[in-house]
Design an enzyme around this catalytic site. Sequence first.
Site, PDB file in Angstrom:
ATOM      1  N   ASN A  14       0.884  -1.311  -0.039  1.00 51.26           N
ATOM      2  CA  ASN A  14       0.240   0.144   0.208  1.00 51.26           C
ATOM      3  C   ASN A  14       1.001   1.430  -0.091  1.00 51.26           C
ATOM      4  O   ASN A  14       0.445   2.195  -0.553  1.00 51.26           O
ATOM      5  CB  ASN A  14      -0.931  -0.087   1.304  1.00 51.26           C
ATOM      6  CG  ASN A  14      -2.286  -0.971   0.812  1.00 51.26           C
ATOM      7  OD1 ASN A  14      -2.958  -0.360   0.062  1.00 51.26           O
ATOM      8  ND2 ASN A  14      -2.411  -1.978   1.561  1.00 51.26           N
ATOM      9  N   ILE A  91      -2.105   3.282  17.972  1.00 49.88           N
ATOM     10  CA  ILE A  91      -1.465   4.657  17.823  1.00 49.88           C
ATOM     11  C   ILE A  91      -1.831   5.268  19.354  1.00 49.88           C
ATOM     12  O   ILE A  91      -3.271   5.393  19.711  1.00 49.88           O
ATOM     13  CB  ILE A  91      -2.118   5.559  16.860  1.00 49.88           C
ATOM     14  CG1 ILE A  91      -1.799   4.807  15.310  1.00 49.88           C
ATOM     15  CG2 ILE A  91      -1.585   6.855  16.829  1.00 49.88           C
ATOM     16  CD1 ILE A  91      -0.695   4.573  15.167  1.00 49.88           C
ATOM     17  N   ASN A 105      -6.633   5.296   8.050  1.00 53.68           N
ATOM     18  CA  ASN A 105      -6.291   3.844   8.163  1.00 53.68           C
ATOM     19  C   ASN A 105      -6.809   2.996   7.173  1.00 53.68           C
ATOM     20  O   ASN A 105      -7.916   3.341   6.657  1.00 53.68           O
ATOM     21  CB  ASN A 105      -6.402   2.960   9.513  1.00 53.68           C
ATOM     22  CG  ASN A 105      -6.031   1.586   9.630  1.00 53.68           C
ATOM     23  OD1 ASN A 105      -5.049   1.390   9.110  1.00 53.68           O
ATOM     24  ND2 ASN A 105      -6.955   0.983  10.134  1.00 53.68           N
ATOM     25  N   HIS A 107      -8.141  -0.612   6.156  1.00 54.76           N
ATOM     26  CA  HIS A 107      -8.267  -1.853   6.773  1.00 54.76           C
ATOM     27  C   HIS A 107      -9.015  -3.010   5.763  1.00 54.76           C
ATOM     28  O   HIS A 107      -9.934  -2.431   5.164  1.00 54.76           O
ATOM     29  CB  HIS A 107      -9.522  -1.481   8.152  1.00 54.76           C
ATOM     30  CG  HIS A 107      -9.534  -2.920   8.643  1.00 54.76           C
ATOM     31  ND1 HIS A 107      -8.954  -3.609   9.764  1.00 54.76           N
ATOM     32  CD2 HIS A 107     -10.661  -3.939   8.766  1.00 54.76           C
ATOM     33  CE1 HIS A 107      -9.348  -4.514  10.387  1.00 54.76           C
ATOM     34  NE2 HIS A 107     -10.523  -5.073   9.527  1.00 54.76           N
TER      35      HIS A 107
HETATM   36  C1  GAR Z   1      -3.273  -4.626   4.082  1.00 50.89           C
HETATM   37  O1  GAR Z   1      -4.141  -5.460   3.652  1.00 50.89           O
HETATM   38  C2  GAR Z   1      -3.958  -3.778   5.133  1.00 50.89           C
HETATM   39  O2  GAR Z   1      -5.287  -3.513   4.947  1.00 50.89           O
HETATM   40  C3  GAR Z   1      -3.848  -4.372   6.467  1.00 50.89           C
HETATM   41  O3  GAR Z   1      -2.461  -4.966   6.304  1.00 50.89           O
HETATM   42  C4  GAR Z   1      -2.117  -5.204   4.876  1.00 50.89           C
HETATM   43  C5  GAR Z   1      -0.639  -4.656   4.690  1.00 50.89           C
HETATM   44  O4  GAR Z   1      -0.451  -5.059   3.479  1.00 50.89           O
HETATM   45  N1  GAR Z   1      -3.979  -3.667   7.409  1.00 50.89           N
HETATM   46  C6  GAR Z   1      -4.739  -4.264   8.470  1.00 50.89           C
HETATM   47  O5  GAR Z   1      -4.972  -5.506   8.705  1.00 50.89           O
HETATM   48  C7  GAR Z   1      -4.831  -3.144   9.751  1.00 50.89           C
HETATM   49  N2  GAR Z   1      -5.903  -3.652  10.693  1.00 50.89           N
HETATM   50  P1  GAR Z   1       0.928  -4.089   2.738  1.00 50.89           P
HETATM   51  O6  GAR Z   1       2.132  -4.122   3.787  1.00 50.89           O
HETATM   52  O7  GAR Z   1       1.341  -5.213   1.403  1.00 50.89           O
HETATM   53  O8  GAR Z   1       0.382  -2.868   2.500  1.00 50.89           O
END
Ligand code: GAR
Length: 192
Positions: A14, A91, A105, A107
Site C-alpha cells: 500500500n 496509535i 487507516n 483496513h
Molecule cells: C493490508 O491488507 C492492510 O489492509 C492490512 O495489512 C495489509 C498490509 O499490506 N491492515 C490491517 O489489517 C490493519 N488492521 P501491505 O504491507 O502490503 O500494504
Amino acid sequence: MKNIVVFASGSGSNFQAIIDSIGKGEIEAHISGLIASRPGIGAIERAKSHNIPHYVLSGEPSDTSFTKVLISKLKAWNPDLIVLAGFLKKIPAEVTETYQNKIINIHPSLLPKYGGKGFYGIKVHKAVVDAGETESGCTVHYVNELYDKGDIIRQQRVTVSDDDTPETLAQKVLKEEHKLLPNVIAEILNNK
Ligand code: GAR
C-alpha cells in the site's frame, strides 16, 4: 507541497501504491517519512529505494518513550496527513489527539464488520471465509483512540466466491486497497 507520513508493519504494497500515485501526479504531495514498527520489513526497502527517510519505532505503544519518540519524529516530518498502511500497532491517544482528523487507516474488511483488536491481515480474511460471507472489501477511515472505530471515509466491495480461500480473498481485496487508498489521499490533500 503537502507532506504525508506513512506508517507500515509489513511488505508495504500500500505504501508503494501511494509512492506510485504521487509519481503519476495523482496525489499532489511529498512523503516526508516512513515509520516502521520493526526492522527488516519490505516497506523499509521500498523507502530506501525511493530515498524516503525511515525510522524504526521500537518498544510498545504503552511505553512513554514510544509516544515521545513518535511525536518528535512527526514534528520533524510535519505531516498534513498520516497514513497507516498496514500498521499493526496501536496509535497512542496523545498522537491521535495531536493529529485529530489527520490520521487515516486502511483496513481489509467492510468495517464495522471484522474490525477491532485481533483482526488484521490474513486473520480478517480467514474470519470472512469461515463465516461464509458473500462479500467483503476494504475501508479507509479516520483514526481515533479506539481500534478501527473512527469515521468511515470510503469503502470498496468485492465478491467472495465459493472457492475463495483467505489467501485468494486477500489478493482480491489488496488489489482494491491499492486503488482506494491513493484515491482517498488525493481527495483529502489535492486542492486544499
Ligand atoms: C493490508 O491488507 C492492510 O489492509 C492490512 O495489512 C495489509 C498490509 O499490506 N491492515 C490491517 O489489517 C490493519 N488492521 P501491505 O504491507 O502490503 O500494504
